[in-house]
Design a protein around this motif. Sequence first.
Motif, short mmCIF file in Angstrom:
data_model
loop_
_atom_site.label_atom_id
_atom_site.label_comp_id
_atom_site.label_asym_id
_atom_site.label_seq_id
_atom_site.Cartn_x
_atom_site.Cartn_y
_atom_site.Cartn_z
N PHE A 138 1.31 3.93 -3.22
CA PHE A 138 0.59 5.13 -2.84
C PHE A 138 0.75 6.21 -3.91
O PHE A 138 1.86 6.51 -4.32
CB PHE A 138 1.15 5.65 -1.51
CG PHE A 138 0.20 6.48 -0.74
CD1 PHE A 138 -0.08 7.79 -1.12
CD2 PHE A 138 -0.42 5.98 0.39
CE1 PHE A 138 -0.96 8.55 -0.39
CE2 PHE A 138 -1.31 6.74 1.13
CZ PHE A 138 -1.57 8.03 0.74
N GLN A 139 -0.38 6.78 -4.30
CA GLN A 139 -0.31 7.77 -5.39
C GLN A 139 -0.06 9.18 -4.85
O GLN A 139 -0.79 9.65 -3.98
CB GLN A 139 -1.62 7.76 -6.16
CG GLN A 139 -1.83 6.50 -6.96
CD GLN A 139 -2.82 6.72 -8.09
OE1 GLN A 139 -2.74 7.72 -8.79
NE2 GLN A 139 -3.75 5.81 -8.26
N ASP A 140 0.93 9.83 -5.39
CA ASP A 140 1.21 11.23 -5.04
C ASP A 140 0.51 12.14 -6.02
O ASP A 140 0.74 12.08 -7.21
CB ASP A 140 2.71 11.52 -5.09
CG ASP A 140 3.41 11.01 -3.85
OD1 ASP A 140 4.37 10.23 -4.00
OD2 ASP A 140 2.98 11.36 -2.75
N LYS A 141 -0.35 13.00 -5.49
CA LYS A 141 -1.18 13.79 -6.40
C LYS A 141 -0.64 15.21 -6.59
O LYS A 141 -1.24 16.19 -6.18
CB LYS A 141 -2.62 13.84 -5.84
CG LYS A 141 -3.29 12.49 -5.81
CD LYS A 141 -3.59 12.00 -7.20
CE LYS A 141 -4.38 10.72 -7.23
NZ LYS A 141 -4.72 10.30 -8.58
N GLU A 142 0.50 15.28 -7.22
CA GLU A 142 1.14 16.58 -7.42
C GLU A 142 0.31 17.47 -8.34
O GLU A 142 0.15 18.67 -8.10
CB GLU A 142 2.53 16.37 -8.05
CG GLU A 142 3.25 17.66 -8.34
CD GLU A 142 4.61 17.73 -7.67
OE1 GLU A 142 5.08 16.68 -7.22
OE2 GLU A 142 5.17 18.83 -7.60
N ASN B 285 0.82 -1.21 0.00
CA ASN B 285 0.00 0.00 0.00
C ASN B 285 0.85 1.26 0.00
O ASN B 285 0.53 2.23 -0.68
CB ASN B 285 -0.93 0.03 1.23
CG ASN B 285 -2.07 -0.96 1.10
OD1 ASN B 285 -2.39 -1.40 0.01
ND2 ASN B 285 -2.68 -1.30 2.22
N ILE B 286 1.93 1.24 0.75
CA ILE B 286 2.80 2.42 0.78
C ILE B 286 3.56 2.54 -0.53
O ILE B 286 3.70 3.65 -1.08
CB ILE B 286 3.79 2.34 1.97
CG1 ILE B 286 3.02 2.35 3.28
CG2 ILE B 286 4.77 3.51 1.93
CD1 ILE B 286 3.87 2.05 4.48
N SER C 286 -3.14 22.35 -9.74
CA SER C 286 -4.38 22.89 -10.29
C SER C 286 -5.19 23.57 -9.20
O SER C 286 -5.88 24.57 -9.46
CB SER C 286 -5.18 21.79 -11.00
OG SER C 286 -5.92 21.03 -10.07
N LEU C 287 -5.08 23.08 -7.98
CA LEU C 287 -5.77 23.72 -6.86
C LEU C 287 -5.24 25.13 -6.63
O LEU C 287 -6.01 26.07 -6.42
CB LEU C 287 -5.61 22.88 -5.59
CG LEU C 287 -6.24 23.44 -4.31
CD1 LEU C 287 -7.74 23.60 -4.46
CD2 LEU C 287 -5.93 22.55 -3.12
N ALA D 104 -2.85 17.57 -8.76
CA ALA D 104 -4.02 18.11 -8.05
C ALA D 104 -3.63 19.35 -7.25
O ALA D 104 -4.38 20.33 -7.19
CB ALA D 104 -4.60 17.05 -7.12
N TYR D 105 -2.45 19.31 -6.65
CA TYR D 105 -1.95 20.44 -5.87
C TYR D 105 -1.80 21.68 -6.76
O TYR D 105 -2.27 22.76 -6.42
CB TYR D 105 -0.62 20.05 -5.24
CG TYR D 105 0.13 21.19 -4.58
CD1 TYR D 105 1.32 21.67 -5.11
CD2 TYR D 105 -0.37 21.78 -3.42
CE1 TYR D 105 2.01 22.69 -4.49
CE2 TYR D 105 0.32 22.81 -2.80
CZ TYR D 105 1.51 23.26 -3.35
OH TYR D 105 2.18 24.27 -2.74
#
Lengths: 91, 252
Positions: free
Chosen positions: A62-66, A58-59, A71-72, A68-69
Amino acid sequence: MTKATQTLTLLVLTTGIWLTLLFEIVKVPAPLDQIVPTLPLWVIVSFGAYLLGTLGWNIFTFQDKEAAYHSLLKEIDEAKRDLKGRGVTID
Amino acid sequence: MAAKRSKSSGTGSSGGHKYSVILPTYNERSNLPIITYLIAKTFDDAGLAWEIVIVDDASPDGTQEIAEQLIKVYGGDRVQLRARAGKLGLGTAYMHGLKYATGDFVVIMDADFSHHPKYIPEFIRKQQEGDCDIVLGTRYAGDGGVYGWDFKRKLVSRGANLLSRVILRPNVTDVTGSFRLYKKAVLERVIQETKSKGYVFQMEMIVRARAAGYKIAEVPIAFVDRIYGDSKLGSDEITQYAKGVWSLFVSI
């Protein structure tokens, strides 16, 4: 029935079955009867390995959502501009 | 300043359903207007009837002043401020907000941008597909994920999640996630019995919901953590969490 009761019941049942095999109330053919006494340890170790393996996997995956950061951040700027224009105090 | 003309046809569109977003706030003066903007934009673009119920716990930074400004911009039928006398906890904040929510569905989410409103239409779609009672955002399945966690944080979070899943068996992939869509009646019923605080609160809700047989679905989400500052998870919180899991194990 609480989760605790469920778990306990399951534990008692499986222990009961194992004990009937251990004390040869139900006979197990050789060489399987050699394995019976070691089963609890085998179950515990396997379960531990499963937990650690799952956690590690799981680790690892694990997806890092760069994206998303980033665009936010853009959207926050857009929001600030719009709201300032409408008289909202932006700190 | 006149309020922007929204694309939805008013408060009665989207098949007669209305979505109430309950936002508990404490010192969210900077974030509140922006999250409101994002929520408004998401719902208007999707043509859905919505409202936001802000439950503020007497924030000393003037959050309520900002809330009043937002009411002027978006209208009192879209944004409500329901203040409380002090910092009284999340569970009671939701219960307070529920009293004033006029929708038949409730969205609970954080006001600090970790939850992006853009996922709400996906939650709604999922809910309608299976007539689900609860739809929750998961960081740990499908295309879900997090921005801003280091290795230690990932280890602790996934470890805690795994522990809860094994012991409590709620059959969801993210037990402490707080971005959820509930049928209003379902939320009301589950929240009555829930007593924990913090991370354990969200976990208790979902464990109780599962025990009560409610239909639960999941949508993968991207969680952007602590856009301002560091994310800290102390050993104190970890102990509380473990205690919480145990108490749920023996009581539900």
